[in-house]
Enzyme design. Sequence first.
Site, PDB file in Angstrom:
ATOM      1  N   HIS A  45       0.845  -1.193   0.000  1.00 19.77           N
ATOM      2  CA  HIS A  45       0.000   0.000   0.000  1.00 19.77           C
ATOM      3  C   HIS A  45       0.877   1.239   0.000  1.00 19.77           C
ATOM      4  O   HIS A  45       1.971   1.258   0.562  1.00 19.77           O
ATOM      5  CB  HIS A  45      -1.001   0.037   1.159  1.00 19.77           C
ATOM      6  CG  HIS A  45      -0.437  -0.059   2.547  1.00 19.77           C
ATOM      7  ND1 HIS A  45       0.688  -0.782   2.866  1.00 19.77           N
ATOM      8  CD2 HIS A  45      -0.855   0.485   3.718  1.00 19.77           C
ATOM      9  CE1 HIS A  45       0.923  -0.689   4.163  1.00 19.77           C
ATOM     10  NE2 HIS A  45       0.017   0.082   4.698  1.00 19.77           N
ATOM     11  N   HIS A  85      -1.962   7.470  11.118  1.00 15.28           N
ATOM     12  CA  HIS A  85      -0.506   7.372  11.285  1.00 15.28           C
ATOM     13  C   HIS A  85       0.221   7.652   9.980  1.00 15.28           C
ATOM     14  O   HIS A  85      -0.331   7.514   8.890  1.00 15.28           O
ATOM     15  CB  HIS A  85      -0.093   5.997  11.826  1.00 15.28           C
ATOM     16  CG  HIS A  85      -0.230   4.862  10.849  1.00 15.28           C
ATOM     17  ND1 HIS A  85      -1.348   4.062  10.789  1.00 15.28           N
ATOM     18  CD2 HIS A  85       0.629   4.376   9.899  1.00 15.28           C
ATOM     19  CE1 HIS A  85      -1.181   3.144   9.851  1.00 15.28           C
ATOM     20  NE2 HIS A  85      -0.003   3.311   9.295  1.00 15.28           N
ATOM     21  N   HIS A 109       0.819  -7.574  11.247  1.00 16.14           N
ATOM     22  CA  HIS A 109      -0.551  -7.497  10.727  1.00 16.14           C
ATOM     23  C   HIS A 109      -0.883  -8.728   9.897  1.00 16.14           C
ATOM     24  O   HIS A 109      -0.005  -9.285   9.215  1.00 16.14           O
ATOM     25  CB  HIS A 109      -0.708  -6.278   9.811  1.00 16.14           C
ATOM     26  CG  HIS A 109      -0.597  -4.960  10.490  1.00 16.14           C
ATOM     27  ND1 HIS A 109      -1.327  -4.609  11.594  1.00 16.14           N
ATOM     28  CD2 HIS A 109       0.159  -3.869  10.188  1.00 16.14           C
ATOM     29  CE1 HIS A 109      -1.034  -3.374  11.951  1.00 16.14           C
ATOM     30  NE2 HIS A 109      -0.124  -2.909  11.120  1.00 16.14           N
ATOM     31  N   GLU A 151       4.507   4.921  12.552  1.00 16.29           N
ATOM     32  CA  GLU A 151       4.755   3.483  12.472  1.00 16.29           C
ATOM     33  C   GLU A 151       6.162   3.225  11.956  1.00 16.29           C
ATOM     34  O   GLU A 151       6.620   3.899  11.034  1.00 16.29           O
ATOM     35  CB  GLU A 151       3.745   2.829  11.519  1.00 16.29           C
ATOM     36  CG  GLU A 151       3.953   1.333  11.324  1.00 16.29           C
ATOM     37  CD  GLU A 151       3.055   0.734  10.248  1.00 16.29           C
ATOM     38  OE1 GLU A 151       2.795  -0.473  10.298  1.00 16.29           O
ATOM     39  OE2 GLU A 151       2.622   1.488   9.339  1.00 16.29           O
TER      40      GLU A 151
END
Length: 309
Positions: free
Chosen positions: A201, A216, A248, A267
């Site tokens: 992403h 974030h 994740h 992050e």
Amino acid sequence: MAMTGVLRPGHVAVRVLDLDEAVKFYGDVMGLVETGRDDMGRVYFKCWDEQDHSSYIIREAEQAGVDFVGFKVLDTATLDKLEKGLNAYGVETRRLEAGDLLETGERVRFTLPSGHEFELYAEKTKVGNGMGLTNPAPWYTQSEHGIAPVRLDHMLLYGPDIAKVKAIFEDVLGFFLVERVLAEDNETEAGIWLSCSHKVHDIAFVEYPEPGKLHHTSFLMDSWERVLRAGDIMSMNEVAVDIGPTRHGITRGCTIYAWDPSGNRFETFMGGYHPYPDYETITWTWDNFAQGLDYPQRKLHESFLTIVS
């Protein structure tokens, strides 16, 4: 893959409550490289291995959060073409002159249905990564200073009408949907993960009633070991940690989430897979979202879902 349109996340401009405190945090703890300051009070940073002048911009304000997000496009012809496409799609744009943002060319700014200010640009001064372009070393002192992320990787934004946001990104900007989370009705998309490259992403959105919110900003690390080292540095500096270290299910990314002194979440991220535009979208159902968020613990962390800036 040939990249002919939107290339990558280029910069994010974030509001902080105490500029001096933030400069020290991002310079010493995060290990970002300060590259300039302007007469509007903004301070510019880049990650050590980035070539362009800046990717992370801060200014002091009464409330934390995000001012705008910018993505770099291939060239000025592409910028003009995308602006025409946005206008034809019914999206109003405005031009910001070159130099309005330090060492950055003309930008095309527009407001997303989610309430976020988004912009495209083609030109930014290249300052290099400090190692040169001929026979470079694999790392140098700046790559070992603080957390030292490699680059700005992506951002997750919260706001309303993400179905309309997705349409703009897919139909006009050439992004593709990599993963999604369905709401409890198993039809509505509660979260979307979009790519303009072959990263898992480049930007993500979650449906949220308040517009223009930042969940974030993500910084890429070289390895899981570097993520863990980032966690050590966070502890040494008493940084407030939200989640992690963990992994994740969504994106398969390995991560730690924490907050800067102003309450902006960031992050330290690595991993994931490498999709191409012909890959089919991965869907996570609401009843399994806990595993998507935190694969080992299978837990919905309330702070992660509800705290935004």
